[in-house]
Scaffold this active site. Structure first.
Site, PDB file in Angstrom:
ATOM      1  CG  ASP A   1      -1.964   1.379   0.894  1.00 52.89           C
ATOM      2  OD1 ASP A   1      -3.163   1.459   0.547  1.00 52.89           O
ATOM      3  OD2 ASP A   1      -1.471   2.015   1.753  1.00 52.89           O
TER       4      ASP A   1
ATOM      5  CE1 TYR B   1       0.798   7.791   1.904  1.00 50.34           C
ATOM      6  CE2 TYR B   1       0.736   5.595   1.667  1.00 50.34           C
ATOM      7  CZ  TYR B   1       0.257   6.247   2.536  1.00 50.34           C
ATOM      8  OH  TYR B   1      -0.906   6.474   3.023  1.00 50.34           O
TER       9      TYR B   1
ATOM     10  CE  LYS C   1      -3.865   4.595   0.730  1.00 49.82           C
ATOM     11  NZ  LYS C   1      -2.198   4.212   0.527  1.00 49.82           N
TER      12      LYS C   1
ATOM     13  CG  HIS D   1      -4.522   9.987   0.470  1.00 49.01           C
ATOM     14  ND1 HIS D   1      -3.322   9.622  -0.248  1.00 49.01           N
ATOM     15  CD2 HIS D   1      -5.123   9.009   1.378  1.00 49.01           C
ATOM     16  CE1 HIS D   1      -2.440   9.077   1.082  1.00 49.01           C
ATOM     17  NE2 HIS D   1      -3.592   9.088   1.620  1.00 49.01           N
TER      18      HIS D   1
ATOM     19  CG  LEU E   1      -0.080  -2.503  13.712  1.00 48.90           C
ATOM     20  CD1 LEU E   1       1.586  -2.636  13.493  1.00 48.90           C
ATOM     21  CD2 LEU E   1      -0.390  -3.433  15.138  1.00 48.90           C
TER      22      LEU E   1
ATOM     23  CB  ILE F   1      -2.517  -2.380   5.277  1.00 41.99           C
ATOM     24  CG1 ILE F   1      -2.731  -0.837   5.625  1.00 41.99           C
ATOM     25  CG2 ILE F   1      -2.367  -2.426   3.409  1.00 41.99           C
ATOM     26  CD1 ILE F   1      -3.814   0.021   4.219  1.00 41.99           C
TER      27      ILE F   1
ATOM     28  CE  LYS G   1       7.530   3.018   8.995  1.00 43.50           C
ATOM     29  NZ  LYS G   1       8.134   3.058   9.808  1.00 43.50           N
ATOM     30  CB  SER G   2       7.666  -2.913  10.593  1.00 43.46           C
ATOM     31  OG  SER G   2       8.698  -2.743  11.087  1.00 43.46           O
ATOM     32  CB  VAL G   3      11.268   0.502   8.206  1.00 44.00           C
ATOM     33  CG1 VAL G   3      10.777   1.519   7.013  1.00 44.00           C
ATOM     34  CG2 VAL G   3      12.147   1.163   9.825  1.00 44.00           C
TER      35      VAL G   3
ATOM     36  NE  ARG H   1       9.458  -3.164  16.271  1.00 37.33           N
ATOM     37  CZ  ARG H   1       9.116  -1.867  16.912  1.00 37.33           C
ATOM     38  NH1 ARG H   1       9.385  -0.645  15.684  1.00 37.33           N
ATOM     39  NH2 ARG H   1       9.580  -1.358  17.692  1.00 37.33           N
TER      40      ARG H   1
ATOM     41  CG  ASN I   1       3.995  -6.697  12.158  1.00 39.59           C
ATOM     42  OD1 ASN I   1       3.818  -6.546  13.719  1.00 39.59           O
ATOM     43  ND2 ASN I   1       4.489  -5.755  12.197  1.00 39.59           N
TER      44      ASN I   1
HETATM   45  P1  NDP Z   1       0.841   1.622  11.317  1.00 43.07           P
HETATM   46  O1  NDP Z   1      -0.380   1.265  12.528  1.00 43.07           O
HETATM   47  O2  NDP Z   1       1.141   0.583  10.540  1.00 43.07           O
HETATM   48  O3  NDP Z   1       1.860   1.594  12.620  1.00 43.07           O
HETATM   49  C1  NDP Z   1       3.458   1.721  12.423  1.00 43.07           C
HETATM   50  C2  NDP Z   1       4.315   2.372  13.222  1.00 43.07           C
HETATM   51  O4  NDP Z   1       4.702   0.739  14.189  1.00 43.07           O
HETATM   52  C3  NDP Z   1       5.714   2.036  12.997  1.00 43.07           C
HETATM   53  O5  NDP Z   1       6.104   3.153  13.727  1.00 43.07           O
HETATM   54  C4  NDP Z   1       6.505   0.490  13.267  1.00 43.07           C
HETATM   55  O6  NDP Z   1       8.231   0.846  13.678  1.00 43.07           O
HETATM   56  C5  NDP Z   1       5.322   0.256  14.127  1.00 43.07           C
HETATM   57  N1  NDP Z   1       5.778  -1.187  14.378  1.00 43.07           N
HETATM   58  C6  NDP Z   1       5.731  -1.969  12.860  1.00 43.07           C
HETATM   59  N2  NDP Z   1       4.935  -3.354  12.762  1.00 43.07           N
HETATM   60  C7  NDP Z   1       5.526  -3.041  15.074  1.00 43.07           C
HETATM   61  C8  NDP Z   1       5.476  -4.383  16.263  1.00 43.07           C
HETATM   62  N3  NDP Z   1       5.946  -5.630  15.311  1.00 43.07           N
HETATM   63  N4  NDP Z   1       5.769  -3.894  16.983  1.00 43.07           N
HETATM   64  C9  NDP Z   1       5.937  -2.586  17.588  1.00 43.07           C
HETATM   65  N5  NDP Z   1       6.135  -1.860  17.068  1.00 43.07           N
HETATM   66  C10 NDP Z   1       5.625  -2.002  15.474  1.00 43.07           C
HETATM   67  O7  NDP Z   1       0.723   2.838  10.564  1.00 43.07           O
HETATM   68  P2  NDP Z   1       0.893   3.472   9.980  1.00 43.07           P
HETATM   69  O8  NDP Z   1       0.394   4.930   9.742  1.00 43.07           O
HETATM   70  O9  NDP Z   1       2.125   3.631   9.357  1.00 43.07           O
HETATM   71  O10 NDP Z   1      -0.053   2.737   9.287  1.00 43.07           O
HETATM   72  C11 NDP Z   1      -0.324   1.678   7.975  1.00 43.07           C
HETATM   73  C12 NDP Z   1      -0.300   2.303   6.494  1.00 43.07           C
HETATM   74  O11 NDP Z   1      -1.575   3.176   6.694  1.00 43.07           O
HETATM   75  C13 NDP Z   1       0.969   3.145   6.096  1.00 43.07           C
HETATM   76  O12 NDP Z   1       1.694   3.010   5.851  1.00 43.07           O
HETATM   77  C14 NDP Z   1      -0.067   3.263   4.905  1.00 43.07           C
HETATM   78  O13 NDP Z   1       0.119   2.455   3.866  1.00 43.07           O
HETATM   79  C15 NDP Z   1      -1.388   3.288   5.561  1.00 43.07           C
HETATM   80  N6  NDP Z   1      -2.065   4.450   5.860  1.00 43.07           N
HETATM   81  C16 NDP Z   1      -2.766   4.820   5.133  1.00 43.07           C
HETATM   82  C17 NDP Z   1      -3.794   6.637   5.366  1.00 43.07           C
HETATM   83  C18 NDP Z   1      -4.437   6.966   4.740  1.00 43.07           C
HETATM   84  O14 NDP Z   1      -5.169   8.105   4.413  1.00 43.07           O
HETATM   85  N7  NDP Z   1      -5.361   6.259   3.624  1.00 43.07           N
HETATM   86  C19 NDP Z   1      -3.393   7.402   6.257  1.00 43.07           C
HETATM   87  C20 NDP Z   1      -1.873   6.233   7.126  1.00 43.07           C
HETATM   88  C21 NDP Z   1      -1.891   5.387   7.295  1.00 43.07           C
HETATM   89  P3  NDP Z   1       9.079   0.620  13.041  1.00 43.07           P
HETATM   90  O15 NDP Z   1       9.060   1.038  11.449  1.00 43.07           O
HETATM   91  O16 NDP Z   1      10.591   1.225  13.557  1.00 43.07           O
HETATM   92  O17 NDP Z   1       9.410  -0.995  12.308  1.00 43.07           O
END
Ligand code: NDP
Length: 281
Positions: free
Chosen positions: A49, A54, A79, A112, A194, A233, A235-237, A241, A245
């Site tokens: 996604d 982005y 989007k 979006h 998350l 969906i 996200k993590s880098v 994780r 996930n």
């Molecule tokens: P998430 O809820 O997916 O959380 C991501 C955060 O959680 C990051 O800081 C990540 O850190 C941390 N994380 C991930 N996995 C774990 C784990 N197993 N344990 C602990 N911490 C964890 O947030 P997002 O806002 O990124 O939402 C996910 C996706 O949704 C986005 O990437 C995007 O694609 C979409 N999105 C869409 C929007 C819209 O308007 N349509 C708005 C916002 C998001 P780290 O990377 O350091 O692991």
């Protein structure tokens, strides 16, 4: 590549399927997206996604190439950004996204935000309907739409979005909107599933359930999304994780555990991101 999860596919209202668990890349810089996407595809994800705003569509496309998978093996969502809404600009926007992604098509193209101060989502939706007919976007949907926004596009075009991607996590469960989606045949997709990795993952209810499954609170939250039928969906880098996930697909919560997580809802007070009705970007 290691394995794929074939058990969690959602059929959309256009009869196409989408992997229920995908990989989000919001806030991942373009150069890092290459690695993150390759890592996710190696871990088994088959759904990415992204979004024009982005600024990492090029990295997403490169990550798919580096994974060795074919484009057809991966479901890619992108989007339309708010400033590209309107009859004249949508085509140029999807062309640019496809060029960066290195693909002739996107699997799912979303508006979006409804962006009420711009108020061009209805004519934009008409162009998305054409793009679907032409195969440029295989499925079309919206994001951050409330029920009245959905009603306007459906009334104008007669075409029901396949997906509405909205903020949704245990602290903001969007019950009314989910019920409206069910009524209309729209799949619910959860963003920030998350809770952006914040307070939610320390919640004592989730910590306790995680202990019972010898898993993590993040996995329990994802298992809850899957159990209630959301497309999700995270996200993590971080490779660990990303894999952790993905492995949430193996956790089956009991009905009682689902009910306990249902009980964490704070309604609109649990919102982390912008309110679609008042956002001005
Ligand atoms: P998430 O809820 O997916 O959380 C991501 C955060 O959680 C990051 O800081 C990540 O850190 C941390 N994380 C991930 N996995 C774990 C784990 N197993 N344990 C602990 N911490 C964890 O947030 P997002 O806002 O990124 O939402 C996910 C996706 O949704 C986005 O990437 C995007 O694609 C979409 N999105 C869409 C929007 C819209 O308007 N349509 C708005 C916002 C998001 P780290 O990377 O350091 O692991």
């Amino acid at each position: 590549m290691t394995r794929t999860d074939t058990n969690h596919l959602i059929t959309l209202n256009d009869d196409r399927t989408i992997p229920q668990l995908g990989f989000g890349v919001f806030q991942v810089p373009d150069e890092e997206a290459v690695n993150a996407v390759e890592t996710a595809l190696d871990a088994g994800y088959r759904h990415i996604d992204t979004a024009a705003v982005y600024k990492n569509e090029r990295g997403v496309g490169a990550g798919i190439v580096r994974s060795g998978l074919t484009r057809e093996q991966v479901f890619v969502t992108t989007k339309l950004w708010n400033t590209d809404q309107g009859t004249e600009s949508v085509r140029a926007a999807i062309d640019h996204s496809c060029e960066l992604l290195g693909s002739d098509f996107v699997d799912l193209y979303l508006i979006h935000w409804p962006a009420p101060t711009i108020d061009k989502f209805v004519p934009s939706w008409r162009v998305l309907v054409e793009l679907r007919e032409e195969g440029r976007a295989r499925s079309i949907g919206v994001s951050n739409f409330h029920a009245p926004h959905l009603a306007r596009v459906i009334e104008d075009s007669g075409v029901v979005p396949a997906v509405n991607q909205i903020e949704l996590h245990p602290y903001m469960q969007q019950r009314e909107l989910r019920a409206e989606h069910a009524r209309l045949g729209i799949a619910t997709e959860a963003w920030s599933p998350l809770g952006q990795g914040g307070e939610l993952l320390q919640d004592p209810v989730l910590v306790a359930i995680a202990k019972e499954h010898e898993s993590t609170p993040a996995q329990i939250v994802l298992a809850w999304h899957l159990a209630i039928g959301n497309i999700v969906i995270p996200k993590s880098v971080h490779a660990g994780r990303i894999a952790q996930n993905f492995n949430a697909t193996e956790i089956e919560l009991t009905d009682e555990q689902v009910t306990m997580i249902d009980g964490l809802d704070r309604g609109a007070a649990g919102r982390i991101g912008p309110d679609p009705d008042t956002a001005t970007f």
